[in-house]
Scaffold this active site. Structure first.
Site, PDB file in Angstrom:
ATOM      1  N   GLU A  74     -17.594 -29.924 -36.967  1.00 10.94           N
ATOM      2  CA  GLU A  74     -16.481 -29.015 -37.626  1.00 10.94           C
ATOM      3  C   GLU A  74     -17.224 -27.661 -37.888  1.00 10.94           C
ATOM      4  OE1 GLU A  74     -14.209 -31.071 -40.790  1.00 10.94           O
ATOM      5  OE2 GLU A  74     -15.358 -32.734 -40.460  1.00 10.94           O
ATOM      6  N   ALA A  93     -16.092 -45.349 -37.852  1.00  8.96           N
ATOM      7  CA  ALA A  93     -15.229 -45.585 -36.626  1.00  8.96           C
ATOM      8  C   ALA A  93     -16.161 -45.276 -35.260  1.00  8.96           C
ATOM      9  CB  ALA A  93     -14.038 -44.907 -36.312  1.00  8.96           C
ATOM     10  N   HIS A 143      -8.126 -40.041 -30.661  1.00 10.28           N
ATOM     11  CA  HIS A 143      -8.063 -40.145 -32.082  1.00 10.28           C
ATOM     12  C   HIS A 143      -6.968 -40.967 -32.239  1.00 10.28           C
ATOM     13  CE1 HIS A 143      -9.650 -39.116 -35.874  1.00 10.28           C
ATOM     14  NE2 HIS A 143      -8.663 -38.514 -36.260  1.00 10.28           N
TER      15      HIS A 143
HETATM   16  N1  HPA Z   1     -17.077 -41.929 -29.122  1.00 10.44           N
HETATM   17  C1  HPA Z   1     -17.392 -41.224 -29.893  1.00 10.44           C
HETATM   18  N2  HPA Z   1     -17.115 -41.240 -31.204  1.00 10.44           N
HETATM   19  C2  HPA Z   1     -16.230 -42.039 -31.522  1.00 10.44           C
HETATM   20  C3  HPA Z   1     -15.824 -43.069 -30.565  1.00 10.44           C
HETATM   21  C4  HPA Z   1     -16.024 -42.890 -29.273  1.00 10.44           C
HETATM   22  O1  HPA Z   1     -15.658 -43.526 -28.221  1.00 10.44           O
HETATM   23  N3  HPA Z   1     -14.770 -43.767 -31.048  1.00 10.44           N
HETATM   24  C5  HPA Z   1     -14.621 -43.450 -32.405  1.00 10.44           C
HETATM   25  N4  HPA Z   1     -15.417 -42.483 -32.631  1.00 10.44           N
END
Ligand code: HPA
Length: 279
Positions: free
Chosen positions: A88, A115, A249
């Site tokens: 960011e 995530a 996303h």
């Molecule tokens: N790559 C990087 N960051 C992430 C991913 C990914 O596949 N999935 C969720 N955050």
């Protein structure tokens, strides 16, 4: 001379202290799409990041921006509903400012969540992975600046970033709520692009099981300051090239939503177990 990075954390800390005298025992960072957990705790008070002058504020959808203070089964916690990321545009010292602040508020144990993309082909989207170790080589260290001697040493040991007693606590939590838990190494890249298939092959060759854009810098700052750390990834998608599907996303948020009931149960149990581990 005062350290400018430390002065900024102290300034934010003072503002928070003027708003609440709550002393958390466990600090928790809720990752992308995983913020709903905060709505289920016994909330004492919340503080919007916008109300703390100088505090880094997230611009990513799926990330609310507030501290939530309260109790999870009697354990006093501070939750971050939303974090900022290096991509960011904030300097790393700002990215980890909230971590340092939560430790100054009294938390000696930190539970990070995120995530992540699954690099280990034995994983599936929707799996949970407890982080056992990390690779930080591709991001600038959050400790680059004059060392903050008040927090920790110039050259901190990183041989056990994810504290054994907390990893055991997370394992117990997973079995108590019947959640299958993968474990492995998380590699942080800067983002914001998702990776190419070749970059993911590289990550796999280097020993990574999951890849993402957060968490490692926060874990380093917390270890530097002597906190105990645990971390759980939600594998929201298989990383680039593992399947033919393009990454988005939206998919990350969809998977996080799909497993949110399980995730919330795991988190609740983990906080309870971690709360019982001595500081
Ligand atoms: N790559 C990087 N960051 C992430 C991913 C990914 O596949 N999935 C969720 N955050």
């Amino acid at each position: 001379m005062t350290n400018a990075v430390y002065a900024k954390v102290q300034n934010c800390y003072q503002q928070v202290r003027n708003m609440t005298d709550f002393v958390p025992q466990v600090a928790v960072v809720l990752g992308s799409g995983l913020g709903a957990f905060a709505d289920e705790i016994d909330i004492v008070t919340t503080i919007s990041y916008h109300d703390i002058d100088g505090f880094p504020v997230s611009t990513v959808s799926g990330h609310a921006g507030r501290f939530v203070f309260g109790y999870v089964d009697g354990v006093p916690v501070v939750l971050m509903q939303g974090r900022v990321h290096y991509y960011e545009g904030y300097p790393m010292t700002d990215v980890v400012l909230p971590i340092r602040l939560m430790l100054m508020l009294g938390a000696k144990k930190l539970l990070l969540t995120n995530a992540a993309g699954g690099v280990n082909t034995g994983f599936q989207a929707g799996d949970f992975m407890m982080i056992t170790d990390h690779i930080s080589t591709f991001i600038p260290s959050p400790l680059i600046s004059a060392n903050i001697d008040e927090l920790g040493p110039r050259f901190p040991d990183m041989s056990e970033v994810y504290t054994k007693s907390l990893r055991e606590a997370v394992r117990r939590a997973a079995s108590s709520c019947g959640v299958q838990l993968q474990q492995g190494v998380y590699l942080q890249l800067t983002g914001p692009c998702y990776e190419t298939p070749t970059e993911i092959r590289m990550c796999r060759m280097l020993g990574a099981d999951a890849v993402g854009m957060s968490t490692v810098c926060e874990a380093i700052a917390a270890r530097h300051a002597g906190a105990k750390v645990a971390a759980i990834s939600c594998i929201t998608n298989m990383a680039a090239g593992v399947t033919a599907a393009p990454l988005s996303h939206e998919e990350v948020k969809e998977t996080a939503d799909r497993v949110s009931v399980q995730f919330k149960a795991l988190l609740r149990a983990a906080i309870k177990e971690i709360g019982a581990v001595e500081d």
